[in-house]
Scaffold this active site. Structure first.
Site, short mmCIF file in Angstrom:
data_model
loop_
_atom_site.label_atom_id
_atom_site.label_comp_id
_atom_site.label_asym_id
_atom_site.label_seq_id
_atom_site.Cartn_x
_atom_site.Cartn_y
_atom_site.Cartn_z
N HIS A 240 0.83 -1.20 0.00
CA HIS A 240 0.00 0.00 0.00
C HIS A 240 0.87 1.26 0.00
O HIS A 240 0.51 2.26 -0.64
CB HIS A 240 -0.95 0.03 1.19
CG HIS A 240 -1.87 1.22 1.14
ND1 HIS A 240 -2.97 1.24 0.31
CD2 HIS A 240 -1.81 2.44 1.73
CE1 HIS A 240 -3.56 2.42 0.41
NE2 HIS A 240 -2.87 3.16 1.26
N HIS A 267 3.35 10.64 2.42
CA HIS A 267 2.87 11.58 1.41
C HIS A 267 3.66 12.88 1.39
O HIS A 267 4.07 13.36 0.34
CB HIS A 267 1.39 11.90 1.66
CG HIS A 267 0.51 10.70 1.66
ND1 HIS A 267 0.30 9.93 0.55
CD2 HIS A 267 -0.23 10.13 2.66
CE1 HIS A 267 -0.52 8.94 0.85
NE2 HIS A 267 -0.86 9.04 2.11
#
Length: 315
Positions: A240, A267
């Site tokens: 993921h 991120h």
């Protein structure tokens, strides 16, 4: 030219669900767009002002938990990484993404529902060459023990390493060449995850309000795993993280030709890496892809039969 041109969708496709962090219902429609349009979000629930939000690295408001885009008027859309990964992994370069709320629906916590929806409609080739961003020299960023690097390469490869105290996660590493439909085959069904210790803290801060363990997220608590039908892959967490990395790299504005290496990265750090790449003189160049380059891009060689079936249990 049919093998080296930009793509869009053959027809529109709609997804519905709730936002992972806001818990608010959302309806999102992917609409075909012309060559050179890129991926652009449009907030349909806002009547006045600039409601268009291009999917670009320089519009990212950096956050550790999701990727949020904000335009010059302050209009935003959050948690775009999974749909961006799906579009990139399916080789879609142009689309208008209409959404009636502030956050992309989380669906099952992965990109697989998006991939299936896109490929059910099919991909339409356009008459303009693909422009990719070729990494020319190494660029690295680091923060708080995490590191992200882009290295020169003739295609896109993603390498990721994670290390968690939870026994059920531990240390995981994986490397994947993103050509030949490998994103859809190997990564797209891997779901977002978190530690039980983080759940209450996130919800106390108004986050993860739409998360349902086992339904749209995997929760780890020591050796215990709350994941519905079970893990889809023994190393689902690192897969993921690679999915997230592909979605965040897609904000470059075109495919990346380079090797991404993430070590405990998230991120915000991947966005910092893109900012460093485009700020460093001579680190990257835009290239019109020839047939050999195009064959190495994500989405090329994707076969419907290789897309994971819904709620597949692998491990």
């Amino acid at each position: 030219m049919r093998h080296i041109v930009q793509n869009t969708l053959k027809a529109s496709v709609t997804f519905e669900g709730v936002g992972l962090h806001t818990g608010k219902p959302a309806r999102m429609t992917l609409i075909p767009a012309p060559a050179g349009h890129g991926i652009v979000f449009k907030r349909t629930d806002i009547a006045l002002g600039n409601t268009l939000i291009p999917a670009r690295w320089d519009l990212v408001e950096r956050s550790p938990l999701c990727t949020r885009l904000v335009n010059a008027a302050g209009v935003s859309v959050s948690t775009v990484e999974h749909i961006m990964a799906a579009l990139s992994g399916c080789g879609v370069h142009n689309a208008l993404v209409e959404i009636d709320g502030p956050e992309v629906p989380i669906v099952d916590g992965s990109s697989a529902p998006f991939v299936r929806g896109i490929m059910q409609q099919g991909v339409q080739r356009l008459g303009v060459p693909i422009v990719a961003y070729q990494v020319l020299k190494p660029v690295t960023v680091e923060k708080d023990g995490a590191r992200a690097t882009l290295l020169p390469s003739d295609g896109l490869t993603i390498e990721f390493h994670i290390d968690f105290a939870e026994e059920a996660i531990g240390r995981q590493s994986r490397t994947l060449d993103m050509r030949n439909g490998s994103f859809a085959r190997e990564l797209c069904d891997s779901r977002t995850f978190c530690r039980q210790a983080d759940v209450e803290a996130m919800q106390a801060n108004g986050l993860a309000l739409g998360g349902v363990p086992g339904e749209n997220a995997v929760v780890f608590d020591g050796a215990r795993v709350e994941s519905g039908l079970g893990l889809r892959h023994a190393d689902e967490p690192v897969r993921h993280k690679m999915l997230d990395a592909l979605g965040d790299l897609a904000l470059a504005g075109g495919p990346i030709l380079g090797r991404y290496v993430g070590e405990r990265a998230g991120h915000a750090l991947t966005n910092t890496l893109l900012r460093a790449l485009f700020a460093e003189p001579g680190a990257v160049r835009a290239v019109a892809c020839d047939a050999a380059m195009t064959a190495r891009l994500p989405g090329q060689g994707l076969i419907w039969s290789e897309i994971p079936a819904e709620q597949r249990r692998v491990a």
